[in-house]
Write a protein that holds these residues in place. Structure first.
Motif, PDB file in Angstrom:
ATOM      1  N   LEU A 255       0.802  -1.138   0.020  1.00  0.00           N
ATOM      2  CA  LEU A 255       0.041  -0.083  -0.093  1.00  0.00           C
ATOM      3  C   LEU A 255       1.082   1.290  -0.121  1.00  0.00           C
ATOM      4  CD1 LEU A 255      -2.631  -1.126   2.746  1.00  0.00           C
ATOM      5  CD2 LEU A 255      -2.964  -0.567   0.273  1.00  0.00           C
ATOM      6  N   TYR A 256       1.712   1.241   0.869  1.00  0.00           N
ATOM      7  CA  TYR A 256       2.791   2.257   0.927  1.00  0.00           C
ATOM      8  C   TYR A 256       3.512   2.810  -0.565  1.00  0.00           C
ATOM      9  CZ  TYR A 256       2.340   2.887   6.199  1.00  0.00           C
ATOM     10  OH  TYR A 256       1.906   2.861   7.371  1.00  0.00           O
ATOM     11  N   ALA A 257       4.050   1.506  -0.947  1.00  0.00           N
ATOM     12  CA  ALA A 257       4.846   1.433  -2.147  1.00  0.00           C
ATOM     13  C   ALA A 257       3.768   2.280  -3.237  1.00  0.00           C
ATOM     14  CB  ALA A 257       5.118   0.404  -2.702  1.00  0.00           C
ATOM     15  N   ASN A 258       2.534   1.852  -3.209  1.00  0.00           N
ATOM     16  CA  ASN A 258       1.599   2.361  -4.386  1.00  0.00           C
ATOM     17  C   ASN A 258       1.012   3.856  -3.839  1.00  0.00           C
ATOM     18  OD1 ASN A 258       1.440   0.436  -6.644  1.00  0.00           O
ATOM     19  ND2 ASN A 258       1.569  -0.927  -4.904  1.00  0.00           N
ATOM     20  N   GLY A 259       1.501   4.394  -2.834  1.00  0.00           N
ATOM     21  CA  GLY A 259       1.074   5.783  -2.644  1.00  0.00           C
ATOM     22  C   GLY A 259      -0.033   6.028  -1.775  1.00  0.00           C
ATOM     23  N   ILE A 260      -0.803   4.724  -1.170  1.00  0.00           N
ATOM     24  CA  ILE A 260      -1.538   4.880  -0.163  1.00  0.00           C
ATOM     25  C   ILE A 260      -0.827   5.295   1.155  1.00  0.00           C
ATOM     26  CG2 ILE A 260      -3.446   3.835   1.082  1.00  0.00           C
ATOM     27  CD1 ILE A 260      -3.944   3.963  -1.833  1.00  0.00           C
ATOM     28  N   ASN A 261      -0.817   6.536   1.605  1.00  0.00           N
ATOM     29  CA  ASN A 261       0.097   6.989   2.698  1.00  0.00           C
ATOM     30  C   ASN A 261      -0.553   6.723   4.175  1.00  0.00           C
ATOM     31  OD1 ASN A 261       2.818   7.689   2.352  1.00  0.00           O
ATOM     32  ND2 ASN A 261       2.236  10.025   2.410  1.00  0.00           N
ATOM     33  N   ALA A 262      -1.772   6.360   4.324  1.00  0.00           N
ATOM     34  CA  ALA A 262      -2.291   6.319   5.628  1.00  0.00           C
ATOM     35  C   ALA A 262      -2.841   4.755   5.796  1.00  0.00           C
ATOM     36  CB  ALA A 262      -3.341   7.153   5.825  1.00  0.00           C
ATOM     37  N   VAL A 263      -2.270   4.111   6.630  1.00  0.00           N
ATOM     38  CA  VAL A 263      -2.788   2.505   6.988  1.00  0.00           C
ATOM     39  C   VAL A 263      -3.281   2.477   8.368  1.00  0.00           C
ATOM     40  CG1 VAL A 263      -2.067   0.316   6.978  1.00  0.00           C
ATOM     41  CG2 VAL A 263      -1.312   1.545   5.251  1.00  0.00           C
ATOM     42  N   HIS A 264      -4.333   2.008   8.739  1.00  0.00           N
ATOM     43  CA  HIS A 264      -5.094   1.813   9.973  1.00  0.00           C
ATOM     44  C   HIS A 264      -5.221   0.385  10.260  1.00  0.00           C
ATOM     45  CE1 HIS A 264      -7.246   3.065  13.462  1.00  0.00           C
ATOM     46  NE2 HIS A 264      -8.292   2.226  13.175  1.00  0.00           N
ATOM     47  N   VAL A 265      -4.395  -0.021  11.302  1.00  0.00           N
ATOM     48  CA  VAL A 265      -4.537  -1.408  11.705  1.00  0.00           C
ATOM     49  C   VAL A 265      -5.487  -2.052  12.678  1.00  0.00           C
ATOM     50  CG1 VAL A 265      -2.824  -3.497  12.467  1.00  0.00           C
ATOM     51  CG2 VAL A 265      -2.105  -1.625  11.059  1.00  0.00           C
ATOM     52  N   TYR A 266      -6.450  -2.736  12.198  1.00  0.00           N
ATOM     53  CA  TYR A 266      -7.420  -3.366  13.322  1.00  0.00           C
ATOM     54  C   TYR A 266      -6.777  -4.428  14.426  1.00  0.00           C
ATOM     55  CZ  TYR A 266     -10.632  -1.451  10.078  1.00  0.00           C
ATOM     56  OH  TYR A 266     -11.218  -0.743   9.301  1.00  0.00           O
ATOM     57  N   SER A 267      -6.030  -3.559  15.325  1.00  0.00           N
ATOM     58  CA  SER A 267      -5.140  -4.316  16.282  1.00  0.00           C
ATOM     59  C   SER A 267      -6.055  -5.091  17.505  1.00  0.00           C
ATOM     60  CB  SER A 267      -4.329  -3.370  16.717  1.00  0.00           C
ATOM     61  OG  SER A 267      -4.888  -2.266  17.244  1.00  0.00           O
ATOM     62  N   MET A 268      -7.218  -4.979  17.355  1.00  0.00           N
ATOM     63  CA  MET A 268      -7.996  -5.620  18.332  1.00  0.00           C
ATOM     64  C   MET A 268      -7.572  -5.812  19.702  1.00  0.00           C
ATOM     65  SD  MET A 268     -10.441  -6.619  16.159  1.00  0.00           S
ATOM     66  CE  MET A 268     -11.322  -8.240  16.843  1.00  0.00           C
ATOM     67  N   ASN A 269      -7.094  -4.611  20.292  1.00  0.00           N
ATOM     68  CA  ASN A 269      -6.843  -4.766  21.558  1.00  0.00           C
ATOM     69  C   ASN A 269      -5.536  -5.637  21.875  1.00  0.00           C
ATOM     70  OD1 ASN A 269      -8.908  -2.938  21.964  1.00  0.00           O
ATOM     71  ND2 ASN A 269      -9.971  -4.288  23.476  1.00  0.00           N
ATOM     72  N   LYS A 270      -4.546  -6.065  20.789  1.00  0.00           N
ATOM     73  CA  LYS A 270      -3.555  -6.742  20.945  1.00  0.00           C
ATOM     74  C   LYS A 270      -2.341  -6.024  20.902  1.00  0.00           C
ATOM     75  CE  LYS A 270      -6.126 -10.689  19.091  1.00  0.00           C
ATOM     76  NZ  LYS A 270      -6.501 -11.230  17.824  1.00  0.00           N
ATOM     77  N   PRO A 271      -1.611  -5.546  21.954  1.00  0.00           N
ATOM     78  CA  PRO A 271      -0.508  -4.811  22.018  1.00  0.00           C
ATOM     79  C   PRO A 271       0.604  -5.689  21.099  1.00  0.00           C
ATOM     80  CG  PRO A 271      -1.275  -4.651  24.183  1.00  0.00           C
ATOM     81  CD  PRO A 271      -2.164  -5.750  23.381  1.00  0.00           C
ATOM     82  N   ASP A 272       0.761  -6.950  21.228  1.00  0.00           N
ATOM     83  CA  ASP A 272       2.002  -7.656  20.753  1.00  0.00           C
ATOM     84  C   ASP A 272       1.843  -7.765  19.193  1.00  0.00           C
ATOM     85  OD1 ASP A 272      -0.622  -9.298  21.004  1.00  0.00           O
ATOM     86  OD2 ASP A 272       0.491 -11.133  21.203  1.00  0.00           O
ATOM     87  N   VAL A 273       0.442  -7.971  18.675  1.00  0.00           N
ATOM     88  CA  VAL A 273       0.271  -7.909  17.124  1.00  0.00           C
ATOM     89  C   VAL A 273       0.609  -6.474  16.762  1.00  0.00           C
ATOM     90  CG1 VAL A 273      -1.378  -7.962  15.291  1.00  0.00           C
ATOM     91  CG2 VAL A 273      -1.582  -9.744  17.397  1.00  0.00           C
ATOM     92  N   ALA A 274       0.317  -5.411  17.372  1.00  0.00           N
ATOM     93  CA  ALA A 274       0.500  -3.878  16.962  1.00  0.00           C
ATOM     94  C   ALA A 274       1.855  -3.838  17.052  1.00  0.00           C
ATOM     95  CB  ALA A 274      -0.152  -2.856  17.760  1.00  0.00           C
ATOM     96  N   GLU A 275       2.853  -4.339  18.061  1.00  0.00           N
ATOM     97  CA  GLU A 275       4.293  -4.221  17.963  1.00  0.00           C
ATOM     98  C   GLU A 275       4.975  -5.109  16.941  1.00  0.00           C
ATOM     99  OE1 GLU A 275       6.810  -6.145  19.457  1.00  0.00           O
ATOM    100  OE2 GLU A 275       8.075  -4.467  19.420  1.00  0.00           O
ATOM    101  N   ALA A 276       4.431  -6.254  16.857  1.00  0.00           N
ATOM    102  CA  ALA A 276       5.210  -6.811  15.853  1.00  0.00           C
ATOM    103  C   ALA A 276       5.186  -6.123  14.182  1.00  0.00           C
ATOM    104  CB  ALA A 276       4.480  -8.360  15.677  1.00  0.00           C
ATOM    105  N   ILE A 277       3.781  -5.435  13.928  1.00  0.00           N
ATOM    106  CA  ILE A 277       3.758  -4.895  12.771  1.00  0.00           C
ATOM    107  C   ILE A 277       4.671  -3.755  12.630  1.00  0.00           C
ATOM    108  CG2 ILE A 277       1.956  -3.584  11.159  1.00  0.00           C
ATOM    109  CD1 ILE A 277       0.194  -5.994  11.557  1.00  0.00           C
ATOM    110  N   ARG A 278       4.476  -2.831  14.004  1.00  0.00           N
ATOM    111  CA  ARG A 278       5.297  -1.756  13.880  1.00  0.00           C
ATOM    112  C   ARG A 278       6.887  -1.917  13.664  1.00  0.00           C
ATOM    113  NH1 ARG A 278       7.660   1.608  13.525  1.00  0.00           N
ATOM    114  NH2 ARG A 278       7.715   3.915  14.337  1.00  0.00           N
TER     115      ARG A 278
END
Ligand code: FAD
Length: 286
Positions: A255-278
């Motif tokens: 998405l970023y590579a194709n110019g979509i500059n804003a991404v929202h992650v449905y992290s579902m109250n899971k800090p470990d998942v958010a952290e891994a993606i970050r």
């Protein structure tokens, strides 16, 4: 800070989502998860609104505590069950708290409930109310595969046009698992003159039960590549989690590579998942 300023900046944005607890007893855990996600320095965190509005207090409280901790919150607000008086009281409360961003939603009509005599029939009615109240950056929802109630893709985009004309400044998408569906949707949207920024909603699928629930709710198309992953790793929770995070990361980089500059992650109250993606995006987001 207003979300419109964040997502219109040069830098790619990455935001996360938390959902409120249903009970007082669960509040502490959800607040802790929200703050653990905030510690990852996301561009903002959205806080969803419980269907029916019964848990709105928790939504507002979590958003306020995020704001007090230095993270920009985006408060979801739905209107299908609400009177005009309730919405105005909620807007007053949000303004007093210093909240600047609202995702204006219709919410789902419970089975058997009539759509007649509602104070707000569509999200655009709520959007107009918030715009007239003043002082908020307003976002709305959009559906790259079409909202299930829309007669067709043209009607779906026509209703987005009304939403934007009513004051919606950005659109966050329903989750999707094939980026080409989003690219095609944005092309059709812009061609129809709906030209607000689109925030791409990405769901890291970390267990197979999620897949069934997602498809029953949203009618998402699942690419073969994704189905193969669930078939192969669905019975192994740790492997499924790793594969789901990798799949979501790949989607985000594309998405970023194709110019979509804003991404929202449905992290579902899971800090470990958010952290891994970050972590997977550490150099990309520098
Ligand atoms: P609308 O924009 O009103 O659209 C609903 C349907 O009506 C669509 O088919 C649309 O095409 C049609 N329509 C809209 N305007 C018109 C018009 N003027 N004339 C004719 N037809 C029209 N639900 C919650 O309860 N809480 C949440 O926190 C929440 N967060 C969400 C976040 C995102 C990013 C998304 C994508 C959805 C979220 N939802 C949430 C779910 C949402 O409430 C449902 O999908 C709901 O069915 C539609 O909400 P909407 O705001 O898109 O409605």
């Amino acid at each position: 800070m207003k979300i419109s300023e964040i997502i219109n900046g040069e830098k790619p944005s990455l935001s996360f989502e938390v959902f409120p607890p249903k009970t007082d007893a669960a509040y502490r855990d959800v607040a802790a998860a929200a703050h653990a996600i905030a510690a990852l320095s996301p561009s903002y965190i959205s806080v969803t609104y419980g269907a029916g509005g019964g848990t709105s207090r928790y939504t507002f409280d979590i958003a306020k505590s995020l704001l007090d901790g230095g993270t920009t919150p985006l408060v979801h607000l739905s209107c299908i069950h609400a009177s005009k008086e309730t919405i105005r009281e909620q807007l007053t409360a949000l303004k007093e708290m210093g909240i600047e961003n609202i995702l204006a939603l219709r919410g789902d009509l419970p089975a058997g409930m009539s759509a007649e005599n509602l104070s707000y029939r569509y999200a655009s009615d709520l959007t107009r109310e918030i715009r007239d109240f003043g002082g908020f950056c307003i976002g709305g929802a959009c559906y790259p595969e079409g909202h299930p109630e829309s007669a067709n893709g043209i009607a779906d985009i026509e209703s987005l046009k009304v939403k934007v004309e009513s004051g919606c400044e950005f659109l966050t998408t329903q989750m999707f698992f094939d980026n080409n569906i989003l690219y095609n949707f944005i092309y059709r949207m812009y061609k129809a003159g709906v030209d607000v920024p689109v925030v791409a909603g990405i769901m890291p699928v970390t267990n197979p039960a999620q897949v069934k629930r997602i498809c029953s709710i949203s009618g998402n198309t699942l690419p073969q590549r994704f189905i193969r992953i669930v078939d192969r790793y669905g019975d192994d929770p740790a492997a499924m989690k790793q594969a789901g995070i990798a799949y979501a990361t790949e989607q985000i980089i594309d998405l970023y590579a194709n110019g979509i500059n804003a991404v929202h992650v449905y992290s579902m109250n899971k800090p470990d998942v958010a952290e891994a993606i970050r972590r997977n995006l550490s150099e990309i987001l520098k």
